[in-house]
Each structure stands twice: as C-alpha cells, then as structure tokens.
Design a protein around this motif. Structure first.
Motif, short mmCIF file in Angstrom:
data_model
loop_
_atom_site.label_atom_id
_atom_site.label_comp_id
_atom_site.label_asym_id
_atom_site.label_seq_id
_atom_site.Cartn_x
_atom_site.Cartn_y
_atom_site.Cartn_z
N UNK A 1 16.75 -19.62 28.94
CA UNK A 1 15.78 -19.76 27.85
C UNK A 1 14.73 -18.64 27.90
N UNK A 2 14.18 -18.41 29.06
CA UNK A 2 13.13 -17.40 29.23
C UNK A 2 13.70 -15.99 29.07
N UNK A 3 14.88 -15.76 29.65
CA UNK A 3 15.51 -14.44 29.54
C UNK A 3 15.76 -14.09 28.08
N UNK A 4 16.31 -15.05 27.33
CA UNK A 4 16.59 -14.80 25.91
C UNK A 4 15.29 -14.64 25.11
N UNK A 5 14.28 -15.45 25.41
CA UNK A 5 12.99 -15.35 24.73
C UNK A 5 12.38 -13.97 24.92
N UNK A 6 12.53 -13.41 26.12
CA UNK A 6 11.97 -12.10 26.43
C UNK A 6 12.88 -10.95 26.00
N UNK A 7 14.06 -11.27 25.48
CA UNK A 7 14.98 -10.24 25.00
C UNK A 7 15.62 -9.42 26.10
N UNK A 8 15.85 -10.06 27.23
CA UNK A 8 16.44 -9.38 28.39
C UNK A 8 17.90 -9.83 28.52
N UNK A 9 18.79 -8.91 28.85
CA UNK A 9 20.20 -9.26 29.03
C UNK A 9 20.44 -9.75 30.46
N UNK A 10 21.54 -10.45 30.64
CA UNK A 10 21.94 -10.86 31.99
C UNK A 10 22.13 -9.63 32.87
N UNK A 11 22.68 -8.59 32.31
CA UNK A 11 22.92 -7.34 33.05
C UNK A 11 21.60 -6.75 33.57
N UNK A 12 20.58 -6.76 32.73
CA UNK A 12 19.28 -6.20 33.12
C UNK A 12 18.63 -7.00 34.25
N UNK A 13 18.64 -8.31 34.14
CA UNK A 13 18.02 -9.11 35.19
C UNK A 13 18.86 -9.05 36.46
N UNK A 14 20.17 -9.03 36.33
CA UNK A 14 21.05 -8.91 37.50
C UNK A 14 20.79 -7.58 38.22
N UNK A 15 20.62 -6.52 37.47
CA UNK A 15 20.33 -5.22 38.06
C UNK A 15 19.01 -5.26 38.83
N UNK A 16 17.99 -5.88 38.25
CA UNK A 16 16.70 -6.03 38.91
C UNK A 16 16.84 -6.81 40.22
N UNK A 17 17.69 -7.84 40.20
CA UNK A 17 17.90 -8.68 41.39
C UNK A 17 18.89 -8.07 42.38
N UNK A 18 19.53 -6.96 41.97
CA UNK A 18 20.53 -6.28 42.80
C UNK A 18 21.73 -7.19 43.11
N UNK A 19 22.20 -7.84 42.04
CA UNK A 19 23.38 -8.70 42.12
C UNK A 19 24.26 -8.40 40.90
#
Length: 145
Positions: free
Chosen positions: A7-25
């Motif tokens: 919900x938060x990721x989509x609200x902020x307009x962030x892709x799964x790929x972007x957050x995964x890259x930030x988390x290094x996963x």
C-alpha cells in the motif's frame, strides 16, 4: 500482516524493483515480503521504514497513523536485548515462561538476551502484541518532532 508494505510503496509511486534494490535483495524476495509468503527480517523492515520515513508500527499495521520517525541506520542488538530482558523481569517471568508467551523456545530467548541473535520479526511482533510494547521503541526509533 504486511499489506501496508505494498500500500505504501504504491502510494509513494515506488516499484518493487526500486525498493528491492535499496534493500539489496531481489525483486522476487521483496514480492514475497509484500505478499506475506516470506517474513521480512527486522533489519530489512527497519530499512523500509527509513526509506518511507515512517514507523515500524505503521508498517506492520499496529498504528493507524503514519508518524515521521527518526531513522535508525542499524538496529542496536544490545539495546534490544536489554529491553527484552527488562520486560521479562518486570513481568516476573522465567525465560521459559517468557518463551511460551511468545511461542518460541527458551533457547531463543537466551540468545536474544545474550545478544547472540537479534529477535526475529515474527517474535518481535509477538512481543509487541503480548507486552503492549512498540516495535519502534524496541529498536530505538523515536518520533521526529
């Protein structure tokens, strides 16, 4: 349990790929966290909270408001261990009784209290619910005034 991640990721307009890259996963690992298929490690959950500048309690659905929280770059295992032991003792519980209340083993409680392991997200959530203790407070995150 972690519906707010998506919900938060989509609200902020962030892709799964972007957050995964930030988390290094990998993206698929992150997708498993969002879907609830996999349990996100507490350190990674902390990173997500930092990324979105929000609380752990909000991310896991324990708080309805998206408070701004000061970042905690890494979780201090020593402080978490001290808090767990303090709460156990305040409740006059043995390690075994405490373990039973969290649905874990006495061995795990011993490891958490002796800083041999950081409490897992699952048991941190159980701890939070059973003892009415904020996840943010447990890991040392504070509201940003």
């Amino acid at each position: 349990m972690f519906a707010r991640l998506k919900e938060l990721r989509e609200f902020e307009g962030v892709t799964q790929e972007e957050i995964a890259s930030y988390l290094k996963i990998s993206r698929s690992t992150y997708a498993g966290y969002e879907s609830g298929k996999d349990m996100i490690p507490l350190e990674k959950l902390n990173m997500v909270a930092n990324y979105f500048q929000t609380s752990l309690d909000y991310l896991v659905g324990e708080s309805p408001s998206r408070d701004k929280i000061l970042e905690v770059q890494s979780i201090n295992k020593q402080n978490v261990s001290k808090t767990i032991k303090k709460i156990r003792k305040e409740n006059h519980l043995t390690q075994k009784e405490f373990a039973n209340s969290l649905k874990t083993s006495q061995s795990n409680i011993h490891k958490y209290e002796k800083e041999k392991a950081l409490i897992t997200t699952y048991y941190a959530l159980e701890f939070s619910k059973q003892y009415h203790y904020s996840l943010d407070k447990l890991v040392g995150r504070k509201k940003n005034n």
